[in-house]
Design an enzyme around this catalytic site. Structure first.
Site, PDB file in Angstrom:
ATOM      1  N   GLU B  49       0.868  -1.176   0.000  1.00 32.39           N
ATOM      2  CA  GLU B  49       0.000   0.000   0.000  1.00 32.39           C
ATOM      3  C   GLU B  49       0.902   1.223   0.000  1.00 32.39           C
ATOM      4  O   GLU B  49       1.699   1.410   0.921  1.00 32.39           O
ATOM      5  CB  GLU B  49      -0.869   0.035   1.264  1.00 32.39           C
ATOM      6  CG  GLU B  49      -1.832  -1.123   1.395  1.00 32.39           C
ATOM      7  CD  GLU B  49      -2.583  -1.096   2.734  1.00 32.39           C
ATOM      8  OE1 GLU B  49      -3.360  -2.031   2.973  1.00 32.39           O
ATOM      9  OE2 GLU B  49      -2.375  -0.156   3.527  1.00 32.39           O
ATOM     10  N   ASP B  60      -5.926   7.985  10.851  1.00 31.04           N
ATOM     11  CA  ASP B  60      -4.571   7.586  11.223  1.00 31.04           C
ATOM     12  C   ASP B  60      -4.160   8.119  12.584  1.00 31.04           C
ATOM     13  O   ASP B  60      -4.505   9.232  12.971  1.00 31.04           O
ATOM     14  CB  ASP B  60      -3.581   8.079  10.162  1.00 31.04           C
ATOM     15  CG  ASP B  60      -3.647   7.227   8.903  1.00 31.04           C
ATOM     16  OD1 ASP B  60      -3.397   6.010   9.019  1.00 31.04           O
ATOM     17  OD2 ASP B  60      -3.966   7.760   7.827  1.00 31.04           O
ATOM     18  N   TYR B 175     -10.785  -5.260   3.202  1.00 25.63           N
ATOM     19  CA  TYR B 175      -9.899  -4.816   4.284  1.00 25.63           C
ATOM     20  C   TYR B 175     -10.710  -4.790   5.572  1.00 25.63           C
ATOM     21  O   TYR B 175     -11.647  -4.017   5.707  1.00 25.63           O
ATOM     22  CB  TYR B 175      -9.372  -3.417   3.958  1.00 25.63           C
ATOM     23  CG  TYR B 175      -8.225  -2.927   4.825  1.00 25.63           C
ATOM     24  CD1 TYR B 175      -8.298  -2.925   6.216  1.00 25.63           C
ATOM     25  CD2 TYR B 175      -7.066  -2.434   4.236  1.00 25.63           C
ATOM     26  CE1 TYR B 175      -7.244  -2.473   6.990  1.00 25.63           C
ATOM     27  CE2 TYR B 175      -6.003  -1.965   5.005  1.00 25.63           C
ATOM     28  CZ  TYR B 175      -6.110  -1.991   6.389  1.00 25.63           C
ATOM     29  OH  TYR B 175      -5.062  -1.528   7.158  1.00 25.63           O
TER      30      TYR B 175
END
Lengths: 402, 265
Positions: B49, B60, B175
């Protein structure tokens, strides 16, 4: 203009869209919580007991209805009839509590034992800390470190109310970054936490919920002006950062197409300087904090660094419904600079004995630009969204009053 | 069949699980990223990625936020990351590479123009962290036209209905976020994770890879027992940052990634 035919009550649509704006651009983890909130809000709207409880607290705790005050000496100065909707007289000193109160009642219904919020000027943080104290719910408020300095009084108030204030040092250390951090907290603690967003921004259903809870401002103002003047105003003016006080006073006037709606953004050091936060005036479409709207961004789609003397307007985004109203031509968005806002603040203080917030001062300052069009028959309503105590250190420094 | 799907088929035939590695393009530099991704491939990474930095990465944690900030300070832009990808592609023709980013940078570039550029540079698909299926209609259509996989995310909070929507729309792999939260190193593997993954796998034959909070070979080994792959990001980003001036950087990264890959077999 297509607006007259538009059914405003129908917006947003089921996907949370206002035209091409709004929606939900968030990590997958949050989608079920947004669905839960949407359902809880729909159920609350249908429940008369919820509205009664909200109304009772708005009256006895917040102090509503707030006055629609005829500003006589300001009116003399500008040669028009100017009214102020006195949201600065709400408990905690700004309109923010209208929404915080509504959302804490929703959080109670959803059984969430923990509340988080973001704050810029600190007014939403104080409002959230206040209702959390009132209802005995744990409260944590994210605030950009730079804002904790320029709004130190509000930090002290939140702490006194029992909230934990978490300074955010990432990015520009202002409202944008506090919002990022609040969303990160929510993603992590979503199962037991309700996030009280303070403006008409964020993923669906927030722009709708915050608008609805703030619309009490416009509903009252509309009834009050009809009672006092027996007609609708020519214009309603409000400052716009995320845009909650503006949306709150605009929304009940949307179908009154003779009423001009004017949102005043922060031009900071001037639109040409690049140091401003006027996405509707000088930005382009983008996606930040969960919704599509106008956004201050660079040529690569990175969110731009903003500046305003007013912490509450220092934000690169704006509510999606404002973006839609701008494109539809129903509202006009303009901007005034830091120094113009300071002049507006002084004018209101000298003429009316009202020290308003620096955010509000942007709306007041726009009167100067309207001056050539004003006549003795012009009726204006300015949303006096908050009081200025929190800004005294900034004002003292800027005007060298000390 | 896409390079990503083919690779997962090969792994399945070998009874092996996938190691997916994340690095931020341009941290510590554009040149270093090219060499680092080549090293990841040599050490056994099955897919990389490649992070296109965004100013406000709200999914994040602090490490990848800081890494994104450094990359932006190094002048990274969408076209510059695509140039890095082009150079990587010359060196590793067979490695599945999926740019990972947030919606605004690619939306601002223009979805169709961006997808075309990415395909040309050698991308195999994308993860767009803040783009859920409901908002992805146009992006999905454009990606399909360009032959790019679209990897959507699921979380432990996802309902049955959402699992159906996300698995139907994902291609390449699905995912699965290991926990409620943002990216970052954690000590443990959540006990509920096995059930979360089983629940998704009951719904789809597509590979399911697990990410967020995975940093050690023992984490990889435990998760590889029930998932089709694991994603390691923050710990790799941290290691690269810590050793950025060390002449042995590539060797150190190789050793770490090889130890993770060994745990997938």
């Amino acid at each position: 203009m297509t607006i007259a035919n538009t059914e405003y009550a129908a917006l947003p649509d089921a996907r949370g869209r206002f035209g091409v704006y709004g929606g939900r651009f968030v990590p997958e983890t949050l989608i079920p919580a947004l669905d839960e909130l949407t359902q809880a809000y729909a159920a609350a709207q249908k429940d008369p007991a919820f509205q009664q409880e909200l109304d009772a607290h708005l009256q006895d705790y917040v102090g509503r209805a707030t006055p629609l005050y005829f500003a006589e000496r300001l009116s003399e100065e500008y040669g028009a009839k100017i009214y102020l909707k006195r949201e600065d007289l709400c408990h905690t000193g700004a309109h923010k509590i209208n929404n915080a109160l509504g959302q804490i009642l929703l959080a109670k219904r959803m059984g969430k034992p923990r509340i988080i919020a973001e704050t810029g000027a600190g007014q939403h943080g104080v409002a959230t800390a206040t209702v959390c104290a009132r209802f005995g719910i744990e409260c944590e408020v994210y605030m950009g470190e730079e804002d904790t300095h320029r709004q130190a009084l509000n930090v002290a108030r939140m702490k006194l109310l029992g909230a934990k204030v978490i300074p955010v040092t990432s990015g520009t250390a202002t409202l944008k970054d506090a919002t990022n951090e609040a969303i990160r907290d929510w993603v992590t603690n979503v199962r037991n936490t309700h996030y009280i967003i303070g403006s008409v921004v964020g993923p669906h259903p927030y722009p709708m919920i915050v608008r609805d809870f703030q619309s009490v401002i416009g509903r009252e103002a509309r009834a009050q002006i009809l009672q006092k003047e027996n007609r609708l105003p020519d214009a309603v003016i409000a400052c716009v950062g995320g845009g909650s006080n503006a949306m709150g006073i605009f929304h009940p006037f949307l179908h009154d197409t003779t009423v001009n709606l004017i949102g005043v953004e922060a031009a900071g050091e001037g639109l040409d300087s690049g140091k401003h936060c006027a996405p509707l005036t000088a930005g382009a479409m983008g996606v930040l904090h969960g919704s599509a709207s106008y956004l201050m961004q660079d040529t690569d789609g990175q969110v731009a660094i903003t500046h305003s003397i007013s912490a509450g307007l220092d934000y690169p985004g704006v509510g999606p419904e404002h973006a839609w109203m701008k494109d539809a031509g129903r509202a006009k968005y303009v901007s005034v600079t830091d120094s113009e806002a300071l002049e507006g603040l002084q004018k209101l203080a000298h003429r009316e004995g009202i020290i308003c917030a620096l955010e509000t001062a942007h709306a007041v300052a726009y009167l100067e630009k309207m001056r050539p069009q004003l006549t003795p028959n012009t009726i204006l309503i300015i949303n006096c969204s908050g009081r200025g105590d929190k800004d005294m250190s900034t004002v003292v420094r800027s005007l060298e009053l000390a | 069949m896409s390079r990503l799907s083919e690779h997962f088929n090969t792994l399945r035939a070998r009874n092996e699980k996938a190691l997916v590695c994340f690095v931020t393009a341009g941290d510590p530099s554009a040149e270093a990223t090219v060499a680092l991704v080549e090293t990841l491939a040599k050490a056994g990474a099955d897919c990389v990625e490649l992070g296109i930095p965004f100013s406000d990465p709200l999914a994040d944690g602090p490490s990848i936020q800081a890494s994104s900030q450094r990359a932006l300070e190094n002048g990274m832009t969408v076209p510059k990351v695509m140039e890095i990808l082009r150079q990587i592609r010359e060196r590793v023709p067979d490695l599945p590479i999926i740019p990972m980013t947030y919606y605004n940078p690619i939306r601002h570039y223009g979805l169709a123009q961006y997808a075309h550029l990415a395909k040309e540079a050698g991308a195999d698909g994308h993860i767009v962290t803040d783009l859920t299926p409901e908002e992805a209609e146009e992006w999905k259509q454009i990606s399909t036209q360009e032959g790019l996989d679209t990897i959507f995310l699921l979380a432990p909070t996802s309902t049955q209905e959402r699992i159906e929507i996300v698995t139907a729309l994902s291609t390449g792999f699905v995912y699965c976020v290991s926990r409620t939260g943002v990216t970052g190193v954690r000590d443990d593997v959540p006990t509920e994770l096995k059930d979360v993954v089983s629940n998704i796998k009951a719904q789809t034959d597509k590979p399911v890879c697990v990410g967020f909070g995975i940093s050690r070979p023992e984490h990889v080994e435990r998760i590889a027992a029930f998932a089709d792959g694991v994603v390691v990001g923050t710990s790799l980003v941290n290691l690269i940052h810590k050793e950025r001036d060390n002449p042995e950087l590539l060797e150190i990264v190789y050793q770490y990634v090889a130890s993770l890959k060994a745990a997938t077999k």
